[in-house]
Design a protein around this motif. Structure first.
Motif, PDB file in Angstrom:
ATOM      1  N   THR A 105      32.789  37.526  28.488  1.00  0.00           N
ATOM      2  CA  THR A 105      34.107  37.335  29.101  1.00  0.00           C
ATOM      3  C   THR A 105      34.121  36.066  29.956  1.00  0.00           C
ATOM      4  O   THR A 105      35.108  35.343  29.971  1.00  0.00           O
ATOM      5  CB  THR A 105      34.504  38.561  29.947  1.00  0.00           C
ATOM      6  OG1 THR A 105      33.374  38.989  30.716  1.00  0.00           O
ATOM      7  CG2 THR A 105      34.971  39.699  29.077  1.00  0.00           C
ATOM      8  N   GLY A 106      33.007  35.788  30.639  1.00  0.00           N
ATOM      9  CA  GLY A 106      32.939  34.556  31.438  1.00  0.00           C
ATOM     10  C   GLY A 106      33.131  33.320  30.560  1.00  0.00           C
ATOM     11  O   GLY A 106      33.880  32.396  30.911  1.00  0.00           O
ATOM     12  N   GLY A 143      28.922  40.663  30.408  1.00  0.00           N
ATOM     13  CA  GLY A 143      29.877  40.483  31.502  1.00  0.00           C
ATOM     14  C   GLY A 143      31.084  41.393  31.424  1.00  0.00           C
ATOM     15  O   GLY A 143      32.064  41.183  32.139  1.00  0.00           O
ATOM     16  N   VAL A 183      38.656  38.593  37.775  1.00  0.00           N
ATOM     17  CA  VAL A 183      39.995  38.437  37.202  1.00  0.00           C
ATOM     18  C   VAL A 183      40.584  39.854  37.101  1.00  0.00           C
ATOM     19  O   VAL A 183      39.846  40.810  36.816  1.00  0.00           O
ATOM     20  CB  VAL A 183      39.891  37.759  35.811  1.00  0.00           C
ATOM     21  CG1 VAL A 183      41.250  37.654  35.144  1.00  0.00           C
ATOM     22  CG2 VAL A 183      39.227  36.377  35.945  1.00  0.00           C
ATOM     23  N   GLN A 242      37.499  49.012  33.709  1.00  0.00           N
ATOM     24  CA  GLN A 242      37.088  48.366  32.447  1.00  0.00           C
ATOM     25  C   GLN A 242      36.244  49.316  31.593  1.00  0.00           C
ATOM     26  O   GLN A 242      36.325  49.288  30.361  1.00  0.00           O
ATOM     27  CB  GLN A 242      36.335  47.063  32.737  1.00  0.00           C
ATOM     28  CG  GLN A 242      37.238  46.002  33.364  1.00  0.00           C
ATOM     29  CD  GLN A 242      36.519  44.696  33.667  1.00  0.00           C
ATOM     30  OE1 GLN A 242      35.406  44.452  33.204  1.00  0.00           O
ATOM     31  NE2 GLN A 242      37.157  43.845  34.462  1.00  0.00           N
ATOM     32  N   GLU A 246      35.889  35.971  42.661  1.00  0.00           N
ATOM     33  CA  GLU A 246      36.532  37.289  42.528  1.00  0.00           C
ATOM     34  C   GLU A 246      36.644  37.639  41.048  1.00  0.00           C
ATOM     35  O   GLU A 246      36.630  36.765  40.192  1.00  0.00           O
ATOM     36  CB  GLU A 246      37.956  37.239  43.109  1.00  0.00           C
ATOM     37  CG  GLU A 246      38.036  36.888  44.587  1.00  0.00           C
ATOM     38  CD  GLU A 246      37.655  38.063  45.476  1.00  0.00           C
ATOM     39  OE1 GLU A 246      37.637  39.202  44.988  1.00  0.00           O
ATOM     40  OE2 GLU A 246      37.358  37.804  46.663  1.00  0.00           O
ATOM     41  N   ARG A 253      28.916  24.127  37.525  1.00  0.00           N
ATOM     42  CA  ARG A 253      29.954  25.148  37.390  1.00  0.00           C
ATOM     43  C   ARG A 253      30.644  25.337  38.728  1.00  0.00           C
ATOM     44  O   ARG A 253      29.991  25.434  39.758  1.00  0.00           O
ATOM     45  CB  ARG A 253      29.294  26.459  36.951  1.00  0.00           C
ATOM     46  CG  ARG A 253      29.908  27.042  35.705  1.00  0.00           C
ATOM     47  CD  ARG A 253      29.140  28.251  35.260  1.00  0.00           C
ATOM     48  NE  ARG A 253      29.492  29.443  36.037  1.00  0.00           N
ATOM     49  CZ  ARG A 253      29.151  30.677  35.665  1.00  0.00           C
ATOM     50  NH1 ARG A 253      28.451  30.860  34.573  1.00  0.00           N
ATOM     51  NH2 ARG A 253      29.511  31.697  36.401  1.00  0.00           N
ATOM     52  N   LYS A 303      21.839  36.941  31.848  1.00  0.00           N
ATOM     53  CA  LYS A 303      22.571  37.645  30.784  1.00  0.00           C
ATOM     54  C   LYS A 303      22.994  36.706  29.663  1.00  0.00           C
ATOM     55  O   LYS A 303      22.827  37.017  28.492  1.00  0.00           O
ATOM     56  CB  LYS A 303      23.828  38.336  31.334  1.00  0.00           C
ATOM     57  CG  LYS A 303      23.568  39.427  32.347  1.00  0.00           C
ATOM     58  CD  LYS A 303      24.868  40.138  32.735  1.00  0.00           C
ATOM     59  CE  LYS A 303      25.905  39.219  33.361  1.00  0.00           C
ATOM     60  NZ  LYS A 303      25.530  38.663  34.673  1.00  0.00           N
ATOM     61  N   ARG A 328      36.071  30.613  30.720  1.00  0.00           N
ATOM     62  CA  ARG A 328      35.799  29.181  30.919  1.00  0.00           C
ATOM     63  C   ARG A 328      36.404  28.333  29.805  1.00  0.00           C
ATOM     64  O   ARG A 328      36.915  27.242  30.058  1.00  0.00           O
ATOM     65  CB  ARG A 328      34.283  28.923  31.044  1.00  0.00           C
ATOM     66  CG  ARG A 328      33.755  29.156  32.473  1.00  0.00           C
ATOM     67  CD  ARG A 328      32.293  28.774  32.613  1.00  0.00           C
ATOM     68  NE  ARG A 328      31.436  29.686  31.875  1.00  0.00           N
ATOM     69  CZ  ARG A 328      31.039  30.885  32.332  1.00  0.00           C
ATOM     70  NH1 ARG A 328      31.389  31.296  33.524  1.00  0.00           N
ATOM     71  NH2 ARG A 328      30.268  31.652  31.590  1.00  0.00           N
ATOM     72  N   ARG A 337      32.904  45.403  33.965  1.00  0.00           N
ATOM     73  CA  ARG A 337      32.426  45.091  35.308  1.00  0.00           C
ATOM     74  C   ARG A 337      33.072  45.968  36.370  1.00  0.00           C
ATOM     75  O   ARG A 337      32.713  45.873  37.539  1.00  0.00           O
ATOM     76  CB  ARG A 337      32.798  43.647  35.644  1.00  0.00           C
ATOM     77  CG  ARG A 337      31.717  42.629  35.383  1.00  0.00           C
ATOM     78  CD  ARG A 337      32.331  41.253  35.642  1.00  0.00           C
ATOM     79  NE  ARG A 337      31.386  40.344  36.181  1.00  0.00           N
ATOM     80  CZ  ARG A 337      30.877  39.302  35.494  1.00  0.00           C
ATOM     81  NH1 ARG A 337      31.203  39.090  34.244  1.00  0.00           N
ATOM     82  NH2 ARG A 337      30.039  38.499  36.081  1.00  0.00           N
ATOM     83  N   ARG A 393      29.942  36.446  44.982  1.00  0.00           N
ATOM     84  CA  ARG A 393      29.840  37.059  43.642  1.00  0.00           C
ATOM     85  C   ARG A 393      28.807  38.180  43.646  1.00  0.00           C
ATOM     86  O   ARG A 393      28.999  39.210  43.002  1.00  0.00           O
ATOM     87  CB  ARG A 393      29.475  36.009  42.599  1.00  0.00           C
ATOM     88  CG  ARG A 393      30.694  35.173  42.160  1.00  0.00           C
ATOM     89  CD  ARG A 393      30.305  33.824  41.605  1.00  0.00           C
ATOM     90  NE  ARG A 393      29.494  33.870  40.428  1.00  0.00           N
ATOM     91  CZ  ARG A 393      28.633  32.894  40.075  1.00  0.00           C
ATOM     92  NH1 ARG A 393      28.489  31.817  40.843  1.00  0.00           N
ATOM     93  NH2 ARG A 393      27.939  32.989  38.973  1.00  0.00           N
TER      94      ARG A 393
HETATM   95  P1  ADP Z   1      28.240  35.429  36.375  1.00  0.00           P
HETATM   96  O1  ADP Z   1      27.639  36.652  35.745  1.00  0.00           O
HETATM   97  O2  ADP Z   1      27.213  34.397  36.707  1.00  0.00           O
HETATM   98  O3  ADP Z   1      29.159  35.727  37.520  1.00  0.00           O
HETATM   99  P2  ADP Z   1      30.173  35.070  34.200  1.00  0.00           P
HETATM  100  O4  ADP Z   1      30.237  33.883  33.334  1.00  0.00           O
HETATM  101  O5  ADP Z   1      29.811  36.372  33.579  1.00  0.00           O
HETATM  102  O6  ADP Z   1      29.112  34.663  35.318  1.00  0.00           O
HETATM  103  O7  ADP Z   1      31.546  35.259  34.990  1.00  0.00           O
HETATM  104  C1  ADP Z   1      32.145  34.213  35.693  1.00  0.00           C
HETATM  105  C2  ADP Z   1      33.453  34.675  36.326  1.00  0.00           C
HETATM  106  O8  ADP Z   1      34.377  35.073  35.289  1.00  0.00           O
HETATM  107  C3  ADP Z   1      33.375  35.910  37.226  1.00  0.00           C
HETATM  108  O9  ADP Z   1      32.987  35.604  38.550  1.00  0.00           O
HETATM  109  C4  ADP Z   1      34.820  36.431  37.155  1.00  0.00           C
HETATM  110  O10 ADP Z   1      35.701  35.682  37.950  1.00  0.00           O
HETATM  111  C5  ADP Z   1      35.178  36.179  35.700  1.00  0.00           C
HETATM  112  N1  ADP Z   1      34.855  37.353  34.865  1.00  0.00           N
HETATM  113  C6  ADP Z   1      33.937  37.396  33.882  1.00  0.00           C
HETATM  114  N2  ADP Z   1      33.881  38.625  33.329  1.00  0.00           N
HETATM  115  C7  ADP Z   1      34.803  39.378  33.991  1.00  0.00           C
HETATM  116  C8  ADP Z   1      35.221  40.734  33.912  1.00  0.00           C
HETATM  117  N3  ADP Z   1      34.684  41.588  33.026  1.00  0.00           N
HETATM  118  N4  ADP Z   1      36.189  41.158  34.754  1.00  0.00           N
HETATM  119  C9  ADP Z   1      36.744  40.334  35.639  1.00  0.00           C
HETATM  120  N5  ADP Z   1      36.391  39.051  35.793  1.00  0.00           N
HETATM  121  C10 ADP Z   1      35.422  38.571  34.975  1.00  0.00           C
END
Ligand code: ADP
Length: 188
Positions: free
Chosen positions: A33-34, A87, A61, A94, A59, A135, A15, A38, A90, A146
């Protein structure tokens, strides 16, 4: 040309890679959002400290935290004429929040692109990424978790968007540039 797009798919489906390429091709911001979490972890903000615990455990957030962060991001000027969400959403909560935000702006999502890839492939990709990028959530146990969380909480969202006639499934296996073309084909 369509400008409000959601990219959905399991961790490791690609993605983030595709979001950056699509955003450039379509001249809209990619909102991950990830990545925002970060950046906050790196900057040691309060949001980052809170998010880190969940992220490292694989998990999600909590919705209230993620939702207000996205509401804030989507209210910024560069997102007014379109955006690509990577992202988010999810969870079902949301989806409701995104519906509310967009209704307030009187706009709608045009496409939900599901990037598909089987479990063995995504685990292999994430383990390879772990070696390169380090990471903190890319170790095998957390990766498996995950994927379970995705299957349980996020995969069902594709049904919601299918029912709305918005779901476009794209095979996430192959050359990066070919996959970008496939996505552009289904949204054009
Ligand atoms: P991936 O798709 O590889 O899990 P992301 O960078 O999209 O990587 O997300 C990393 C982490 O950030 C998730 O495992 C979660 O903890 C948090 N996160 C990202 N987007 C969301 C969301 N929409 N709702 C809740 N937590 C999120």
């Amino acid at each position: 040309m369509s400008s409000r797009i959601i990219l959905i798919g399991p961790p490791g489906a690609g993605k983030g890679t595709q979001a950056a390429r699509l955003a450039a091709a379509l001249d809209i911001p990619a909102i991950s959002t990830g990545d925002i979490f970060r950046a906050n972890v790196k900057g040691e903000t309060e949001l980052g400290k809170l998010a880190k615990r969940y992220m490292d455990a694989g998990e999600y957030v909590p919705d209230e935290v993620t939702n207000s962060m996205v509401a804030d991001r989507l209210s910024q000027d560069d997102a007014v004429n379109g955006f690509l969400l990577d992202g988010y959403p999810r969870t079902a909560a949301q989806v409701s929040e995104l519906d509310r935000i967009l209704a307030e702006q009187d706009v709608e999502i045009e496409h939900v692109v599901e990037l598909t890839a089987d479990t063995d492939e995504v685990v292999a990709r994430l383990l390879a990424r772990a070696q390169k990028e380090g990471r903190s959530d890319d170790n095998e146990d957390v990766i498996r978790h995950r994927l379970d969380v995705y299957a349980e909480q996020t995969q069902p969202l594709t049904d919601i968007y299918r029912d709305r006639g918005l779901l476009r499934q794209v095979d996430g296996l192959g050359e990066v540039s070919d996959i970008t073309e496939r996505i552009l084909d289904v949204i054009r």
